[in-house]
Write a protein that holds these residues in place. Structure first.
Motif, PDB file in Angstrom:
ATOM      1  N   GLY A 146       0.926  -1.254  -0.009  1.00 20.15           N
ATOM      2  CA  GLY A 146       0.060   0.028   0.062  1.00 20.15           C
ATOM      3  C   GLY A 146       1.013   1.249  -0.160  1.00 20.15           C
ATOM      4  O   GLY A 146       1.819   1.402   0.930  1.00 20.15           O
ATOM      5  N   LEU A 147       0.568   2.293  -0.920  1.00 21.33           N
ATOM      6  CA  LEU A 147       1.362   3.353  -0.901  1.00 21.33           C
ATOM      7  C   LEU A 147       0.280   4.449  -0.541  1.00 21.33           C
ATOM      8  O   LEU A 147      -0.686   4.783  -0.894  1.00 21.33           O
ATOM      9  CB  LEU A 147       1.660   3.840  -2.283  1.00 21.33           C
ATOM     10  CG  LEU A 147       2.465   3.105  -3.021  1.00 21.33           C
ATOM     11  CD1 LEU A 147       2.866   3.588  -4.495  1.00 21.33           C
ATOM     12  CD2 LEU A 147       3.843   3.098  -2.384  1.00 21.33           C
ATOM     13  N   PHE A 148       0.820   5.060   0.867  1.00 18.20           N
ATOM     14  CA  PHE A 148      -0.102   5.841   1.516  1.00 18.20           C
ATOM     15  C   PHE A 148       0.421   7.418   1.116  1.00 18.20           C
ATOM     16  O   PHE A 148       1.274   7.779   1.668  1.00 18.20           O
ATOM     17  CB  PHE A 148       0.068   5.847   3.015  1.00 18.20           C
ATOM     18  CG  PHE A 148      -0.803   4.463   3.468  1.00 18.20           C
ATOM     19  CD1 PHE A 148      -1.924   4.548   4.175  1.00 18.20           C
ATOM     20  CD2 PHE A 148      -0.109   3.192   3.197  1.00 18.20           C
ATOM     21  CE1 PHE A 148      -2.504   3.509   4.573  1.00 18.20           C
ATOM     22  CE2 PHE A 148      -0.721   2.054   3.816  1.00 18.20           C
ATOM     23  CZ  PHE A 148      -1.981   2.209   4.327  1.00 18.20           C
ATOM     24  N   SER A 149      -0.418   8.038   0.183  1.00 12.23           N
ATOM     25  CA  SER A 149       0.008   9.380  -0.063  1.00 12.23           C
ATOM     26  C   SER A 149      -0.333  10.464   1.084  1.00 12.23           C
ATOM     27  O   SER A 149      -1.099  10.044   2.020  1.00 12.23           O
ATOM     28  CB  SER A 149      -0.659   9.932  -1.402  1.00 12.23           C
ATOM     29  OG  SER A 149      -2.349   9.916  -1.102  1.00 12.23           O
ATOM     30  N   TRP A 150       0.373  11.670   0.727  1.00 11.59           N
ATOM     31  CA  TRP A 150       0.000  12.620   2.290  1.00 11.59           C
ATOM     32  C   TRP A 150      -1.234  12.897   2.120  1.00 11.59           C
ATOM     33  O   TRP A 150      -1.899  13.058   3.024  1.00 11.59           O
ATOM     34  CB  TRP A 150       0.795  14.041   1.821  1.00 11.59           C
ATOM     35  CG  TRP A 150       2.309  13.654   1.533  1.00 11.59           C
ATOM     36  CD1 TRP A 150       3.092  14.356   0.848  1.00 11.59           C
ATOM     37  CD2 TRP A 150       3.202  12.708   2.338  1.00 11.59           C
ATOM     38  NE1 TRP A 150       4.342  14.001   0.770  1.00 11.59           N
ATOM     39  CE2 TRP A 150       4.479  13.119   1.854  1.00 11.59           C
ATOM     40  CE3 TRP A 150       2.989  11.743   3.180  1.00 11.59           C
ATOM     41  CZ2 TRP A 150       5.559  12.346   2.212  1.00 11.59           C
ATOM     42  CZ3 TRP A 150       4.158  11.009   3.716  1.00 11.59           C
ATOM     43  CH2 TRP A 150       5.404  11.282   3.213  1.00 11.59           C
ATOM     44  N   ASP A 151      -2.005  13.006   0.994  1.00 17.28           N
ATOM     45  CA  ASP A 151      -3.752  13.241   0.987  1.00 17.28           C
ATOM     46  C   ASP A 151      -4.272  12.237   1.722  1.00 17.28           C
ATOM     47  O   ASP A 151      -5.158  12.534   2.354  1.00 17.28           O
ATOM     48  CB  ASP A 151      -4.138  13.408  -0.615  1.00 17.28           C
ATOM     49  CG  ASP A 151      -3.756  14.927  -1.145  1.00 17.28           C
ATOM     50  OD1 ASP A 151      -3.215  15.453  -0.255  1.00 17.28           O
ATOM     51  OD2 ASP A 151      -3.963  15.147  -2.197  1.00 17.28           O
ATOM     52  N   TYR A 152      -4.049  10.894   1.239  1.00 19.07           N
ATOM     53  CA  TYR A 152      -4.677   9.972   2.142  1.00 19.07           C
ATOM     54  C   TYR A 152      -4.458   9.501   3.468  1.00 19.07           C
ATOM     55  O   TYR A 152      -5.326   9.434   4.205  1.00 19.07           O
ATOM     56  CB  TYR A 152      -4.119   8.407   1.206  1.00 19.07           C
ATOM     57  CG  TYR A 152      -5.453   7.217   1.363  1.00 19.07           C
ATOM     58  CD1 TYR A 152      -6.425   7.469   0.875  1.00 19.07           C
ATOM     59  CD2 TYR A 152      -4.767   6.220   2.261  1.00 19.07           C
ATOM     60  CE1 TYR A 152      -7.288   6.301   1.100  1.00 19.07           C
ATOM     61  CE2 TYR A 152      -5.502   5.144   2.529  1.00 19.07           C
ATOM     62  CZ  TYR A 152      -6.695   5.255   2.307  1.00 19.07           C
ATOM     63  OH  TYR A 152      -7.768   4.082   2.481  1.00 19.07           O
ATOM     64  N   LEU A 153      -3.284   9.941   3.856  1.00 22.23           N
ATOM     65  CA  LEU A 153      -2.850  10.073   5.357  1.00 22.23           C
ATOM     66  C   LEU A 153      -3.741  11.104   6.034  1.00 22.23           C
ATOM     67  O   LEU A 153      -4.241  10.854   7.216  1.00 22.23           O
ATOM     68  CB  LEU A 153      -1.408  10.163   5.621  1.00 22.23           C
ATOM     69  CG  LEU A 153      -0.598   8.870   5.296  1.00 22.23           C
ATOM     70  CD1 LEU A 153       0.907   8.973   5.291  1.00 22.23           C
ATOM     71  CD2 LEU A 153      -0.808   7.739   6.237  1.00 22.23           C
ATOM     72  N   TYR A 154      -3.968  12.346   5.377  1.00 21.20           N
ATOM     73  CA  TYR A 154      -4.671  13.405   6.065  1.00 21.20           C
ATOM     74  C   TYR A 154      -6.022  13.004   6.090  1.00 21.20           C
ATOM     75  O   TYR A 154      -6.848  13.155   7.006  1.00 21.20           O
ATOM     76  CB  TYR A 154      -4.494  14.460   5.013  1.00 21.20           C
ATOM     77  CG  TYR A 154      -4.847  15.743   5.738  1.00 21.20           C
ATOM     78  CD1 TYR A 154      -3.871  16.574   6.157  1.00 21.20           C
ATOM     79  CD2 TYR A 154      -6.006  16.299   5.863  1.00 21.20           C
ATOM     80  CE1 TYR A 154      -4.064  17.978   6.768  1.00 21.20           C
ATOM     81  CE2 TYR A 154      -6.508  17.487   6.461  1.00 21.20           C
ATOM     82  CZ  TYR A 154      -5.513  18.213   6.836  1.00 21.20           C
ATOM     83  OH  TYR A 154      -5.724  19.613   7.505  1.00 21.20           O
ATOM     84  N   LYS A 155      -6.691  12.281   5.111  1.00 21.01           N
ATOM     85  CA  LYS A 155      -7.844  11.584   5.053  1.00 21.01           C
ATOM     86  C   LYS A 155      -8.177  10.627   6.186  1.00 21.01           C
ATOM     87  O   LYS A 155      -9.065  10.808   7.081  1.00 21.01           O
ATOM     88  CB  LYS A 155      -8.414  11.228   3.603  1.00 21.01           C
ATOM     89  CG  LYS A 155      -9.748  10.572   3.543  1.00 21.01           C
ATOM     90  CD  LYS A 155     -10.114   9.705   2.513  1.00 21.01           C
ATOM     91  CE  LYS A 155     -11.160   9.018   2.568  1.00 21.01           C
ATOM     92  NZ  LYS A 155     -11.350   8.201   1.406  1.00 21.01           N
TER      93      LYS A 155
END
Length: 129
Positions: free
Chosen positions: A83-92
């Motif tokens: 899983g690649l956790f983008s900054w946007d996804y982590l923020y979500k």
């Protein structure tokens, strides 16, 4: 898009603490990250193909690998590491924790499963008891 200024893995409490340059700071449980991993293994290849994750309450993050300047790839203790956790996804994940937990628990109930149920073994192999 908010950028992280600090990322700390807390193994004992099993949370990823992440601070962003807009002042937001989140403590995201490893379990939440694992059950919402943005990988094909979890999300499937389209709507309705999601694979409900169970038995992840005690999952740990063995390592965090930076991916460019936009994401991290956690290596979870259950062997999951795609899983690649983008900054946007982590923020979500951080900002919507309550609704994500509620949705996850509702999906568990709908599937007749518990949070700590073991994941089914892939490949249809026999399990001996």
């Amino acid at each position: 898009m908010a950028q992280p200024t600090e990322i700390t893995v807390h193994q004992q409490s099993r949370v990823l603490e992440i601070a962003f340059d807009d002042g937001a700071r989140f403590r995201i449980p490893f379990e939440l990250m694992r059950v919402y991993s943005p990988s094909a293994e979890v999300m499937g290849h389209g709507p309705g193909q999601e694979v409900l994750q169970t038995g992840k309450r005690d999952v740990l993050i063995n390592a965090l690998e930076p991916v460019g300047h936009y994401a991290i790839r956690p290596d979870f203790s259950d062997g999951h590491g795609t899983g690649l956790f983008s900054w946007d996804y982590l923020y979500k994940l951080g900002s919507q924790q309550d609704s994500l937990w509620h949705d996850y628990e509702a999906r568990l109930v709908a599937a007749g499963k518990g949070r700590d149920d073991p994941m089914p073994v892939k490949g249809g192999g026999c399990q001996s008891h």
